[in-house]
Design an enzyme around this catalytic site. Structure first.
Site, PDB file in Angstrom:
ATOM      1  N   SER A  98       0.827  -1.202   0.000  1.00 32.55           N
ATOM      2  CA  SER A  98       0.000   0.000   0.000  1.00 32.55           C
ATOM      3  C   SER A  98       0.868   1.262   0.000  1.00 32.55           C
ATOM      4  O   SER A  98       1.675   1.458  -0.908  1.00 32.55           O
ATOM      5  CB  SER A  98      -0.962  -0.033   1.192  1.00 32.55           C
ATOM      6  OG  SER A  98      -1.958   0.954   1.063  1.00 32.55           O
ATOM      7  N   ASP A 214      -9.866  -5.136  -4.525  1.00 33.24           N
ATOM      8  CA  ASP A 214      -9.322  -4.063  -3.683  1.00 33.24           C
ATOM      9  C   ASP A 214     -10.218  -2.823  -3.769  1.00 33.24           C
ATOM     10  O   ASP A 214     -10.377  -2.231  -4.837  1.00 33.24           O
ATOM     11  CB  ASP A 214      -7.897  -3.723  -4.137  1.00 33.24           C
ATOM     12  CG  ASP A 214      -7.134  -2.879  -3.127  1.00 33.24           C
ATOM     13  OD1 ASP A 214      -7.778  -2.131  -2.378  1.00 33.24           O
ATOM     14  OD2 ASP A 214      -5.893  -2.975  -3.108  1.00 33.24           O
ATOM     15  N   HIS A 242      -7.637  -5.555  -0.276  1.00 35.71           N
ATOM     16  CA  HIS A 242      -6.408  -4.782  -0.096  1.00 35.71           C
ATOM     17  C   HIS A 242      -5.383  -5.539   0.754  1.00 35.71           C
ATOM     18  O   HIS A 242      -4.283  -5.049   0.969  1.00 35.71           O
ATOM     19  CB  HIS A 242      -6.756  -3.440   0.559  1.00 35.71           C
ATOM     20  CG  HIS A 242      -5.678  -2.415   0.474  1.00 35.71           C
ATOM     21  ND1 HIS A 242      -5.102  -2.023  -0.720  1.00 35.71           N
ATOM     22  CD2 HIS A 242      -5.054  -1.678   1.446  1.00 35.71           C
ATOM     23  CE1 HIS A 242      -4.190  -1.100  -0.488  1.00 35.71           C
ATOM     24  NE2 HIS A 242      -4.121  -0.880   0.801  1.00 35.71           N
TER      25      HIS A 242
END
Length: 261
Positions: A98, A214, A242
């Site tokens: 991320s 996601d 995610h």
């Protein structure tokens, strides 16, 4: 073992160093607003494959010092470089999830891939973090006024697969370890900065892992990253949101092992 590395005046980063005698080293950069502990299910397994696993908590997060300033991609990338220098790492694998993926990308561009043999981007916040500025501003307002509610909502949208209540509570607490000001500052960074210009500067073999479900960073952004990084491969994770590093952890760990061995 865990220890601290000084990266700036009055700023020490916490480093978790597992299996220091491993044949290859993987450096993990966590996502926002978490810590190195998010990679527990990698640290449980990968050392048995012979790898040294290093998890770094960014400034403001996890067990690291929490200064009020320094929350830009450049500064966070420089912090990582300082850790690499102190530990004298070379020929290592850099893996970022991320926002940690965006930091890894900036590190590669800003420091000319220093010491990195392979790059792994996991549901990376790239080329942009928060494309929707209004949504980012809403998150910023929550971070400054009701951070626990923000963290609970992040937990609820993070995963595609079912998570138990105890796991949800644990994940929630990881986010609350961060300082409020650093949590908010990263929202601003993700809103205002991007890594478009960094991507063409990456030349090492790059593995891009991204959950097709996601809801934080759309899968279409991973496709764009794949197009802009030469010598990269994109592996869609069909049953992940995610959190592909946990949702399909066995697949992820085996894929990582195959990519870098």
């Amino acid at each position: 073992m865990g220890y601290y590395v000084n990266v700036d005046q009055g700023v020490n980063l916490y480093v978790e160093d597992i299996n220091p005698g491993g044949s290859k080293t993987i450096v993990f950069l966590h996502g926002w607003p978490l810590s190195h502990k998010q990679f527990e299910y990698q640290f449980n397994v990968l050392p048995s494959f012979g790898y040294r696993c290093i998890g770094i908590d960014w400034r403001g997060f996890g067990n690291s010092d929490k200064p009020f300033h320094g929350y830009t991609l450049d500064r966070l990338a420089d912090d990582i470089r300082n850790v690499i220098d102190v530990l004298q790492l070379n020929n290592f694998i850099l893996a970022g999830h991320s926002t940690g993926g965006a930091i890894a990308i900036r590190y590669m561009a800003r420091h000319n891939s220093y010491g990195v043999s392979n790059l792994v981007l996991i549901d990376a916040a790239a080329p942009v973090g928060f494309a929707n500025k209004d949504h980012a501003n809403q998150m910023l307002n929550q971070a400054l006024n009701d951070r626990p509610k923000l963290m609970r909502e992040i937990t609820e949208t993070f995963f595609f697969q079912y998570i138990t209540n105890p796991y949800s509570d644990w994940f929630f607490q990881l986010g609350l370890q961060a300082a409020g000001w650093s949590t908010a500052a990263i929202v601003v960074m993700l809103r205002d900065e991007n890594v478009y210009d960094d991507l063409p500067k990456i030349s090492v073999p790059t593995l891009i892992v991204h959950g097709i479900h996601d809801n934080v960073i759309p899968f279409s952004q991973a496709q764009e990253v794949n197009q802009k990084i030469r010598n990269s491969q994109l592996v869609p994770f069909q049953n992940s949101g995610h959190g592909s590093f946990w949702e399909e952890r066995d697949k992820f760990n085996q894929l990582l092992n195959q990519f870098i061995r």
